[in-house]
Scaffold this active site. Structure first.
Site, short mmCIF file in Angstrom:
data_model
loop_
_atom_site.label_atom_id
_atom_site.label_comp_id
_atom_site.label_asym_id
_atom_site.label_seq_id
_atom_site.Cartn_x
_atom_site.Cartn_y
_atom_site.Cartn_z
N ARG A 94 0.86 -1.19 0.00
CA ARG A 94 0.00 0.00 0.00
C ARG A 94 0.89 1.24 0.00
O ARG A 94 1.97 1.25 0.64
CB ARG A 94 -0.91 0.03 1.24
CG ARG A 94 -2.06 -0.97 1.20
CD ARG A 94 -3.13 -0.60 0.17
NE ARG A 94 -4.24 -1.52 0.17
CZ ARG A 94 -4.40 -2.55 -0.66
NH1 ARG A 94 -3.47 -2.82 -1.57
NH2 ARG A 94 -5.47 -3.31 -0.61
N HIS A 151 -0.80 0.21 -9.70
CA HIS A 151 -1.47 -0.75 -8.79
C HIS A 151 -1.97 -1.96 -9.57
O HIS A 151 -3.18 -2.24 -9.62
CB HIS A 151 -2.62 -0.06 -8.04
CG HIS A 151 -3.03 -0.81 -6.80
ND1 HIS A 151 -3.46 -0.21 -5.66
CD2 HIS A 151 -3.07 -2.15 -6.53
CE1 HIS A 151 -3.76 -1.12 -4.74
NE2 HIS A 151 -3.53 -2.32 -5.26
#
Ligand code: NAP
Ligand code: GLV
Length: 306
Positions: A221, A269
């Site tokens: 993250r 991502h």
């Protein structure tokens, strides 16, 4: 049995269709405000309103591995939170991390730049033993990555909360062994869940403990990394480079310095994508097992945060 599907920024229709095929006995619909109470929910970063309107949910099935966005919300009191465990993500993560490690170790960016300039030039082969790969997080994804990196004969280290013994991985655990883990690592891979205990863990203090010419691969993250600290360490030469797949704000804002940094490689991502068919099969199987009162994998410990 009624199931609501509720996603932020993702098309629900293919999931509703897929879940209807997998669970023909259930009534499955995309949630709209004011909809009837459901037994279970299939979610990705749902709005608080959804959870507030569904206080009697028994199961909340998150369509990703990370539950940080979900756990920021007020959850129905009885709901079991279940995440995707693997579901085809582990092999993707293994190939992504191995690619980043090898690209850095073999200086492939340098070769590509040479070739673009019409240069036929060799670099001195480097020693694999000089590039120990340290993986933070030895869960479903971290263990698979550790195995894959080990196939290429890099020294592999891993760090987790609880002690582990894994073949061919030098394992460290807990805050007490974190310093030793960092000091023995040159290529640092982050595969931790985002929790209050791991937020900002890749900061100047910790990244400065890596071996000289350290390299950072963040596939967990964005909030695990302190962006300004990374840039300062790259610019001072303390770190050699970084591969980043996740960011504090996604999409990464156009003005962010990462876009233009010569030693940062980025992807949007995408290192391990949720695979719809595999995930639907996993969720359907777990949901039925939960209904039968059987134990299932991937149940989130809400207090612990993952
Ligand atoms: P997991 O199976 O829950 O594994 C988490 C690991 O982190 C465990 O080994 C755990 O230690 C360790 N850990 C947690 N808190 C820690 C702490 N404070 N100190 C040291 N170790 C700690 O999770 P996973 O399925 O491997 O997924 C990991 C993360 O990857 C997800 O949470 C998600 O954010 C990210 N992810 C990213 C993508 C992408 O496309 N970029 C895709 C999927 C997932 P213990 O083993 O001791 O519990
Ligand atoms: C993706 O980031 C996931 O958590 O599955």
């Amino acid at each position: 049995m009624r199931i609501h599907v509720c996603f932020a920024d993702l098309k629900t229709e293919p999931w509703v269709e897929g879940l209807r095929s997998a669970l023909p006995q259930a009534e499955i619909q995309a949630w709209t405000p004011g909809a009837a109470q459901a037994d279970h929910a299939v979610v990705w970063a749902p709005p608080q309103q959804f959870l507030d309107e569904q206080p009697r949910l028994k199961g909340i099935f998150n369509i990703g591995a990370g539950v940080d966005a979900l756990l920021k919300l007020r959850l129905p009191p009885e709901a079991v939170v279940v995440r995707i465990d693997d579901g085809g993500m582990a092999v993707q993560m293994a190939e992504f991390v191995c690619h980043a490690v090898i690209r850095h170790f073999r200086e492939l960016d340098g070769y590509e730049a040479d070739v673009k300039q019409g240069k036929w030039s060799f670099r001195r082969p480097r020693e694999r033993s000089d590039f120990p790969v340290g993986i933070m997080g030895l869960g479903v994804l971290g263990q698979r990555v550790a195995r894959a990196v080990g196939h290429f004969e890099f020294p592999v280290l891993g760090w987790s909360r609880m002690p582990k013994a894994l073949p061919k991985v030098r394992c460290f655990a807990g805050d007490g062994q974190f310093g030793d883990f960092l000091a023995a690592t040159r290529i640092l891979v982050c595969l931790l869940p985002l929790t209050p205990g791991t937020q900002g863990i890749m900061n100047a203090k910790n990244l400065s403990r890596l071996k000289p010419d350290g390299y950072v691969i963040n596939v967990a993250r964005g909030a695990h990394l302190v962006d300004d600290d990374l840039i300062a360490l790259l610019d001072s030469g303390r770190l050699a480079g970084a591969t980043l797949d996740v960011f504090q704000t996604e999409p990464l804002p156009p003005e962010h310095p990462f876009w233009r940094h010569p030693r940062i490689a980025m992807t949007p991502h995408t290192s391990a994508r949720t695979l719809r068919d595999e995930s639907i099969a996993q969720i359907a199987g777990k949901l039925l097992a939960l209904e039968r009162g059987e134990p299932i994998a991937g149940v989130v410990d809400v207090e612990r945060g993952y």
